[in-house]
Write a protein that holds these residues in place. Structure first.
Motif, mmCIF file in Angstrom:
data_model
loop_
_atom_site.group_PDB
_atom_site.id
_atom_site.type_symbol
_atom_site.label_atom_id
_atom_site.label_comp_id
_atom_site.label_asym_id
_atom_site.label_seq_id
_atom_site.Cartn_x
_atom_site.Cartn_y
_atom_site.Cartn_z
ATOM 1 N N GLU A 1 10.161 -21.013 -22.803
ATOM 2 C CA GLU A 1 11.143 -19.785 -22.434
ATOM 3 C C GLU A 1 10.452 -18.495 -22.242
ATOM 4 N N PRO A 2 9.892 -18.139 -23.622
ATOM 5 C CA PRO A 2 9.114 -16.704 -23.555
ATOM 6 C C PRO A 2 8.050 -16.674 -22.615
ATOM 7 N N LEU A 3 7.372 -17.769 -22.369
ATOM 8 C CA LEU A 3 6.427 -17.701 -21.226
ATOM 9 C C LEU A 3 6.701 -17.389 -20.129
ATOM 10 N N GLU A 4 8.069 -17.526 -19.572
ATOM 11 C CA GLU A 4 8.667 -17.322 -18.455
ATOM 12 C C GLU A 4 8.592 -15.848 -18.364
ATOM 13 N N ASP A 5 9.158 -15.190 -19.434
ATOM 14 C CA ASP A 5 9.420 -13.844 -19.484
ATOM 15 C C ASP A 5 7.993 -13.142 -19.428
ATOM 16 N N VAL A 6 6.971 -13.391 -20.116
ATOM 17 C CA VAL A 6 5.745 -12.814 -20.269
ATOM 18 C C VAL A 6 4.977 -12.844 -19.055
ATOM 19 N N PHE A 7 5.131 -13.960 -18.098
ATOM 20 C CA PHE A 7 4.489 -13.942 -16.959
ATOM 21 C C PHE A 7 5.253 -13.794 -16.012
ATOM 22 N N ASN A 8 6.493 -13.429 -16.056
ATOM 23 C CA ASN A 8 7.505 -13.186 -14.924
ATOM 24 C C ASN A 8 7.454 -14.452 -14.108
ATOM 25 N N LEU A 9 7.707 -15.673 -14.643
ATOM 26 C CA LEU A 9 7.668 -16.796 -13.829
ATOM 27 C C LEU A 9 8.745 -16.930 -13.198
ATOM 28 N N LYS A 10 9.034 -17.683 -11.924
ATOM 29 C CA LYS A 10 10.075 -17.830 -11.312
ATOM 30 C C LYS A 10 10.722 -19.546 -11.573
ATOM 31 N N ARG A 11 11.516 -19.800 -12.453
ATOM 32 C CA ARG A 11 11.809 -20.991 -13.015
ATOM 33 C C ARG A 11 13.383 -21.009 -12.986
ATOM 34 N N SER A 12 13.949 -19.845 -12.949
ATOM 35 C CA SER A 12 15.497 -19.992 -13.010
ATOM 36 C C SER A 12 16.260 -20.044 -11.694
ATOM 37 N N GLY A 13 17.523 -20.158 -11.660
ATOM 38 C CA GLY A 13 18.120 -20.457 -10.452
ATOM 39 C C GLY A 13 19.669 -20.712 -10.688
ATOM 40 N N LEU A 14 20.041 -21.804 -9.890
ATOM 41 C CA LEU A 14 21.639 -22.221 -9.663
ATOM 42 C C LEU A 14 21.587 -23.732 -10.009
ATOM 43 N N THR A 15 22.838 -24.054 -10.503
ATOM 44 C CA THR A 15 23.086 -25.373 -10.576
ATOM 45 C C THR A 15 24.697 -25.535 -9.974
ATOM 46 N N SER A 16 25.032 -26.748 -9.155
ATOM 47 C CA SER A 16 26.319 -27.042 -8.943
ATOM 48 C C SER A 16 26.908 -28.372 -9.589
ATOM 49 N N ASN A 17 28.125 -28.150 -9.855
ATOM 50 C CA ASN A 17 28.843 -29.081 -10.451
ATOM 51 C C ASN A 17 28.843 -30.460 -9.732
ATOM 52 N N HIS A 18 28.379 -30.400 -8.451
ATOM 53 C CA HIS A 18 28.434 -31.623 -7.774
ATOM 54 C C HIS A 18 26.999 -32.328 -7.350
ATOM 55 N N SER A 19 25.916 -31.257 -7.504
ATOM 56 C CA SER A 19 24.726 -31.673 -7.199
ATOM 57 C C SER A 19 23.569 -31.232 -8.145
ATOM 58 N N GLY A 20 23.914 -30.774 -9.241
ATOM 59 C CA GLY A 20 22.939 -30.452 -10.231
ATOM 60 C C GLY A 20 22.085 -29.238 -9.685
ATOM 61 N N ALA A 21 20.881 -29.175 -10.181
ATOM 62 C CA ALA A 21 19.872 -27.906 -9.931
ATOM 63 C C ALA A 21 19.839 -27.846 -8.381
ATOM 64 N N VAL A 22 20.331 -26.742 -7.631
ATOM 65 C CA VAL A 22 20.108 -26.723 -6.249
ATOM 66 C C VAL A 22 19.101 -25.639 -5.642
ATOM 67 N N PHE A 23 18.500 -24.850 -6.919
ATOM 68 C CA PHE A 23 17.680 -23.786 -6.493
ATOM 69 C C PHE A 23 17.133 -23.110 -7.923
ATOM 70 N N ASN A 24 15.840 -23.324 -7.945
ATOM 71 C CA ASN A 24 14.985 -22.843 -9.159
ATOM 72 C C ASN A 24 13.830 -21.855 -9.182
ATOM 73 N N GLU A 25 13.937 -20.837 -8.148
ATOM 74 C CA GLU A 25 12.764 -19.967 -7.561
ATOM 75 C C GLU A 25 13.099 -18.588 -7.857
ATOM 76 N N ALA A 26 13.878 -18.245 -8.966
ATOM 77 C CA ALA A 26 14.264 -16.861 -9.390
ATOM 78 C C ALA A 26 13.538 -16.549 -10.483
ATOM 79 N N ALA A 27 13.262 -15.352 -10.682
ATOM 80 C CA ALA A 27 12.783 -14.552 -11.837
ATOM 81 C C ALA A 27 14.029 -13.873 -12.673
ATOM 82 N N PHE A 28 14.606 -14.707 -13.664
ATOM 83 C CA PHE A 28 15.709 -14.659 -14.596
ATOM 84 C C PHE A 28 17.023 -14.377 -13.462
ATOM 85 N N ALA A 29 17.394 -15.533 -13.208
ATOM 86 C CA ALA A 29 18.659 -15.578 -12.254
ATOM 87 C C ALA A 29 19.846 -14.947 -13.314
ATOM 88 N N ASN A 30 20.636 -14.239 -12.631
ATOM 89 C CA ASN A 30 21.898 -13.553 -13.347
ATOM 90 C C ASN A 30 23.140 -13.492 -12.810
#
Length: 359
Positions: A199-228
């Motif tokens: 997790e801290p590596l995502e912050d240090v290197f500003n990696l785009k690993r976060s995103g959105l999940t849906s209660n129907h489909s699971g993870a649907v997007f994971n290409e944001a840097a700190f999805a909020n």
């Protein structure tokens, strides 16, 4: 706001990569003399609320729903392995009540008792489900295991009219941040792709690993840097705050997830979002995450607050309120705008900021 500073390595990552340069801004629509702080006092405990981190609005009734708890106090108590941890609440207050508060203090009562929820009540991201008149929220529950407090985010529902707890607990991502209810599904943002040493590596290197999940489909997007923060435009598109990208990501909802359609750059790292009465996307943004880190984690100094509004059709961005020193209102994480003006909440400051619209 999500867990921007979960450990020392993450904090060092901020120091390395997240100094923010000052930008020349357009004119600010709400001047400091139009704004004042309104204290919110819990009628049961008598304590003034701190940490009104998210706000939802019911425009039909003029109600605001506020999720609040003192994150720093909870984390400190958990580290010290205290016998009990502080709790928070979900509160309802009318827009008119806030703007008409002549004594600048309002008594409020949590819509649900912490005793009714396993693991306690510490609400984070919040979404108003108008079709069912319910509130869906991410609740940061704590369980004591082997003399240590373990935090687990849960997705929960309550009625929006003071009913007793009506929902069932649902699983949410380990880094769950905000939630959005639509007619088709429930989306949850997760601010990190990992909840371990990566997790801290995502912050240090500003990696785009976060995103959105849906209660129907699971993870649907994971290409944001700190999805909020999450919200939905009047036209039906989903808006996701990418804090570390200084951007709002607009997405079209699909039956099996989402499709990214555009991006709006904003002056600062966007946190929680709302839709203004005129259809603009209102975002509380952070300009200096180093100052935010010290304020949020250690209680040192003030963090700047800036509220912006983006036109989802044209991408134009206006500045609604700007407090570079944080002395007026520190570390704003959410704002909503009605015709009467602006209301903002903060992850660390007390009460809410109320700014009257120009007459």
């Amino acid at each position: 706001m999500g867990k921007l500073q979960r450990n020392t390595a993450t904090a060092l990552g901020f120091l390395v990569v997240l100094g923010c340069a000052e930008q020349e801004l357009p004119s600010v629509q709400y001047a400091s003399e139009q704004c004042r702080r309104v204290a919110l006092v819990d009628a049961v405990s008598g304590n003034e609320l701190r940490g009104v981190e998210d706000i939802e609005i019911d425009r039909q009734t003029g109600r605001l729903f506020l999720s609040a708890y003192d994150r720093r106090a909870v984390e400190k108590a958990a580290r010290k392995r205290a016998s009990t941890l502080p709790q928070g609440g979900i509160y309802s207050v009318s827009i008119d009540q806030l703007f008409d508060a002549n004594d600048q203090s309002i008594g409020v009562t949590s819509m649900v008792s912490p005793d009714d929820i396993g693991g306690g009540l510490r609400p984070h991201g919040l979404s108003y489900d108008a079709s069912n008149d319910e509130l869906v929220f991410i609740n940061r529950t704590y369980q004591r295991i082997n003399d240590r407090w373990i935090e687990t985010p849960r997705l929960q529902r309550i009625g929006a009219n003071g009913e007793v707890f009506v929902g069932t607990v649902e699983d949410s991502p380990c880094a769950a941040n905000d939630v959005l209810v639509t007619e088709q599904q429930i989306f949850t943002s997760f601010d990190h792709g990992a909840c371990n040493w990566r997790e801290p590596l995502e912050d240090v290197f500003n990696l785009k690993r976060s995103g959105l999940t849906s209660n129907h489909s699971g993870a649907v997007f994971n290409e944001a840097a700190f999805a909020n923060g999450l919200t939905r435009t009047q036209g039906g598109n989903i808006v996701l705050a990418a804090t570390r990208e200084n951007a709002l990501l607009l997405m079209a909802e699909r039956s099996n997830g989402v499709e990214t359609i555009s991006r709006i750059d904003v002056p600062g790292g966007p946190d929680n979002l709302s839709i203004s009465y005129d259809g603009g996307v209102v975002a509380a943004t952070h300009q200096n995450l180093i100052r935010l880190m010290f304020n949020r984690k250690l209680g040192l100094g003030k963090a700047p607050s800036r509220i912006v509004k983006a036109n989802p059709e044209t991408g134009a961005v206006d500045v609604l309120m700007d407090d570079p020193s944080g002395k007026l209102f520190s570390a704003a994480t959410i704002a909503v705008e009605s015709k009467r003006g602006l209301v903002a909440g903060s992850v660390t400051d007390k009460g809410v900021l109320v700014c009257d619209a120009a007459s």
